[in-house]
Design a protein around this motif. Structure first.
Motif: not given
Length: 315
Positions: A208-211, A218-223
């Protein structure tokens, strides 16, 4: 170091990029059963994948990858008939003996089943096994995550976690494959097992490339990036409704490399599946273009050194 093409008496790429492919598949539908390749699923995230419903053998992989210097490859389980999981591992090793690749193998077990360790020990009779891919139960969409949390086979299931602990016992890694709305849960597993090496498959599927979709991703990747035992495969960026282009994928690739650092990212083709959207040669060249701003040593780490170390590949 000879490439897989040189080992097989094929013309070696005169140009191209030296790499280790950290994730690809092989299958022989004449001798083995892959349910998804026998019974077409029109709802698959892949879209129309009927072109995959035929044999994909080492010769096919060698032809697809001939534009580049492939030092070694990692074979990842391909949803083989799970009633006979070791059969795929045995067959892949037979290919390795004949062709000189794959050079590391990631088979499958179910962590939450009573025979997990028995099946794992069956895989470990084969010398190229380096890790396990076991897909936990996941929700079909972000708004349904709570419904599966704690159910049998989920990442909160005590029996699943007990099976997962076998990886540390046998010094194996985990190939993590979940959609982006489960990445934070996967990070909790990574924190609970800090001595188990984990590699996220396919960048967590940023479908899903929507905002809003990218915010969740991004939140999951940061975690996950906050867990030093987690690496990531930059792979399978094909989207169901659009072509694979540099413009479409540049930002998610660069966000990933910036979050994890190039020492924790690795190239993976996911062929032949990625071939639904892009050729092998163009895939490698597109990623090289996106990563052009990195140093030569960083790109070398990305394209082969990180995979060599993670999967303990001897060249």
């Amino acid at each position: 170091m000879k490439s897989i093409h040189e080992k097989n008496g094929l013309d070696a790429a005169s140009g191209g990029i030296t790499l280790i492919d950290a994730h690809h598949h092989l299958w022989n539908l004449d001798t083995h059963h892959y349910p998804w390749l026998k019974n077409y699923d029109p709802d698959s995230f892949l879209g129309d994948y009927t072109s995959l419903m035929q044999n994909y053998l080492p010769e096919d992989y060698a032809q697809d990858s001939s534009g580049h210097r492939i030092l070694a490859t990692v074979h990842c389980e391909a949803d083989h008939d799970y009633s006979d999981e070791v059969a795929e591992t045995r067959w892949v090793h037979q290919q390795a003996e004949r062709y000189g690749f794959p050079n590391a193998v990631v088979p499958h077990i179910w962590f939450h089943q009573d025979n997990s360790e028995e099946i794992l020990l069956g895989h470990l009779k084969f010398p190229l096994v380096r890790g396990i891919r076991s897909k936990p139960v996941t929700a079909p969409s972000p708004d349904q995550v709570a419904r599966v949390q704690g159910v049998s086979g989920s990442m909160q299931d005590d029996k699943w976690l007990s099976g997962f602990s076998l990886l540390e016992k046998y010094h194996l890694s985990w190939d993590l494959r979940v959609p982006f709305w489960h990445l934070e849960e996967a990070a909790e597993v990574a924190k609970a097992f800090p001595d188990t090496r984990i590699v996220l498959n396919h960048m967590g599927f940023p479908w899903d490339r929507s905002e809003n979709g990218l915010a969740i991703w991004r939140k999951g990747m940061q975690a996950l990036a906050d867990c030093p035992n987690v690496l990531v495969k930059v792979s399978e960026l094909g989207l169901k409704d659009r072509p694979w282009t540099v413009e479409c994928n540049r930002s998610v690739v660069l966000e990933t490399t910036e979050l994890f650092g190039m020492d924790r990212c690795m190239f993976a083709s996911n062929f032949p599946v990625a071939g639904l959207k892009i050729s092998y040669d163009q895939l490698v060249n597109n990623l090289a273009e996106i990563l052009d701003g990195y140093s030569s040593s960083q790109r070398e780490a990305f394209f082969w050194r990180n995979a060599k170390a993670f999967y303990r590949i001897e060249l």
